[in-house]
Write a protein that holds these residues in place. Sequence first.
Motif, short mmCIF file in Angstrom:
data_model
loop_
_atom_site.label_atom_id
_atom_site.label_comp_id
_atom_site.label_asym_id
_atom_site.label_seq_id
_atom_site.Cartn_x
_atom_site.Cartn_y
_atom_site.Cartn_z
N MET A 157 8.47 3.85 -19.31
CA MET A 157 7.98 4.90 -18.42
C MET A 157 6.79 4.41 -17.60
N GLY A 158 6.84 4.66 -16.32
CA GLY A 158 5.75 4.28 -15.44
C GLY A 158 5.95 2.95 -14.73
N GLU A 159 6.96 2.17 -15.13
CA GLU A 159 7.24 0.92 -14.41
C GLU A 159 7.68 1.24 -12.98
N MET A 160 7.23 0.42 -12.04
CA MET A 160 7.54 0.65 -10.63
C MET A 160 8.13 -0.61 -10.02
N ARG A 161 9.02 -0.41 -9.07
CA ARG A 161 9.64 -1.53 -8.36
C ARG A 161 9.68 -1.23 -6.87
N LEU A 162 9.53 -2.28 -6.09
CA LEU A 162 9.57 -2.17 -4.63
C LEU A 162 10.69 -3.03 -4.10
N THR A 207 3.39 14.95 -9.56
CA THR A 207 2.71 14.52 -8.33
C THR A 207 2.94 13.03 -8.11
N LEU A 208 3.31 12.69 -6.90
CA LEU A 208 3.50 11.30 -6.51
C LEU A 208 2.82 11.08 -5.18
N GLU A 209 2.02 10.00 -5.09
CA GLU A 209 1.36 9.64 -3.84
C GLU A 209 1.69 8.19 -3.51
N VAL A 210 2.06 7.95 -2.27
CA VAL A 210 2.39 6.60 -1.81
C VAL A 210 1.53 6.28 -0.60
N TYR A 211 0.77 5.18 -0.70
CA TYR A 211 -0.13 4.75 0.37
C TYR A 211 0.27 3.34 0.81
N PHE A 244 1.52 -1.59 -1.01
CA PHE A 244 1.70 -0.16 -1.23
C PHE A 244 0.93 0.19 -2.50
N HIS A 245 0.26 1.32 -2.47
CA HIS A 245 -0.42 1.80 -3.68
C HIS A 245 0.24 3.10 -4.09
N ILE A 246 0.71 3.16 -5.32
CA ILE A 246 1.45 4.32 -5.81
C ILE A 246 0.71 4.94 -6.98
N ARG A 247 0.58 6.24 -6.93
CA ARG A 247 -0.01 7.01 -8.04
C ARG A 247 1.00 8.08 -8.44
N ALA A 248 1.37 8.12 -9.69
CA ALA A 248 2.30 9.13 -10.20
C ALA A 248 1.69 9.79 -11.42
N HIS A 249 1.68 11.11 -11.41
CA HIS A 249 1.14 11.90 -12.52
C HIS A 249 2.27 12.75 -13.08
N ASP A 250 2.35 12.88 -14.41
CA ASP A 250 3.41 13.71 -14.97
C ASP A 250 2.85 14.89 -15.75
N THR A 251 3.76 15.74 -16.21
CA THR A 251 3.36 16.99 -16.85
C THR A 251 2.78 16.80 -18.24
N PHE A 256 0.21 7.08 -13.82
CA PHE A 256 0.74 5.74 -13.60
C PHE A 256 0.29 5.29 -12.21
N GLU A 257 -0.34 4.14 -12.12
CA GLU A 257 -0.90 3.69 -10.88
C GLU A 257 -0.65 2.19 -10.72
N GLN A 258 -0.16 1.80 -9.55
CA GLN A 258 0.16 0.40 -9.35
C GLN A 258 0.12 0.05 -7.87
N SER A 259 -0.31 -1.17 -7.57
CA SER A 259 -0.24 -1.71 -6.21
C SER A 259 0.90 -2.71 -6.16
N LEU A 260 1.81 -2.52 -5.21
CA LEU A 260 2.97 -3.39 -5.07
C LEU A 260 2.83 -4.17 -3.77
N HIS A 261 2.87 -5.49 -3.89
CA HIS A 261 2.63 -6.36 -2.74
C HIS A 261 3.82 -6.36 -1.80
N LYS A 262 3.56 -6.19 -0.51
CA LYS A 262 4.61 -6.25 0.49
C LYS A 262 4.99 -7.72 0.75
N ALA A 263 6.27 -8.02 0.63
CA ALA A 263 6.71 -9.36 0.99
C ALA A 263 6.49 -9.60 2.48
N SER A 264 6.58 -8.54 3.26
CA SER A 264 6.42 -8.66 4.72
C SER A 264 5.00 -9.03 5.10
#
Length: 266
Positions: A157-162, A207-211, A244-251, A256-264
Amino acid sequence: MLKQFLIAPLLALAATGAVAQDNPLTESATWAELGNDFIDVATVQDGANLFTVSAPYRAHDAATVPVAITQADGAPLIHSALVIIDENPAPLAAAFTFGEAMTPLDLAFRVRVNQYSNLRVIANTASGSFMAGRFVKASGGCSAPASRDPQMALDTMGEMRLREFDQTASASGQRREAQIMIRHPNYSGLQRDQITQLFIRAHFIDTLEVYQGDDMLFRMEGGISISENPVFRFSYRDNGAATFHIRAHDTAGNLFEQSLHKASAS
């Protein structure tokens, strides 16, 4: 328009524009009762000229029904939107807020549909609120068993992929497509443990936030209708940020918070 998605029904949907016209919104006694709980229905305008909602007429899997919200290049900014599934136990599937870099809006995700229902999107702009949607034949999506072993689901739970896709040019500048997946069982509270047959307590991302860098792309306040292991594919105007910076909160109170590096950005 999004060229592909993780699941076959949306691929088929994107391949033929006629499909989207085969399942327009239908008359709904449920909407007549609940519509004003979400918005002043009398003021809502027809959204057909502002955006398109794509969803299959008959869902392949009621627990992972693909939905896409798409605008044409140069369309007005949609600053927020509600996704409502009339006949679901909790009709409000998600409330989105969008940053300017998401315009024109091109967003795909997956939902649960519990019985034959209208799936509608109410988009808010500077010119007012607009509605469009599709009628979807599906049943049992909110109570469908989870696809993974409960312990494995908790362990990951909380793992993220881009995943990133090709850059495209538009009147609004260079745009890119990306897809973000978050491991989470998103239990609806209507599913049963396959061993004990007891109901599994509701536990979902609320709640999910994507920056991209410091700039918000979108924020979602979600409910039980967002599918297990949520996936969001979207088009955005690249601001040059490396992550990308992602923040996900659950009930359950997990963050869960992670920064995912853009290959671009490499």
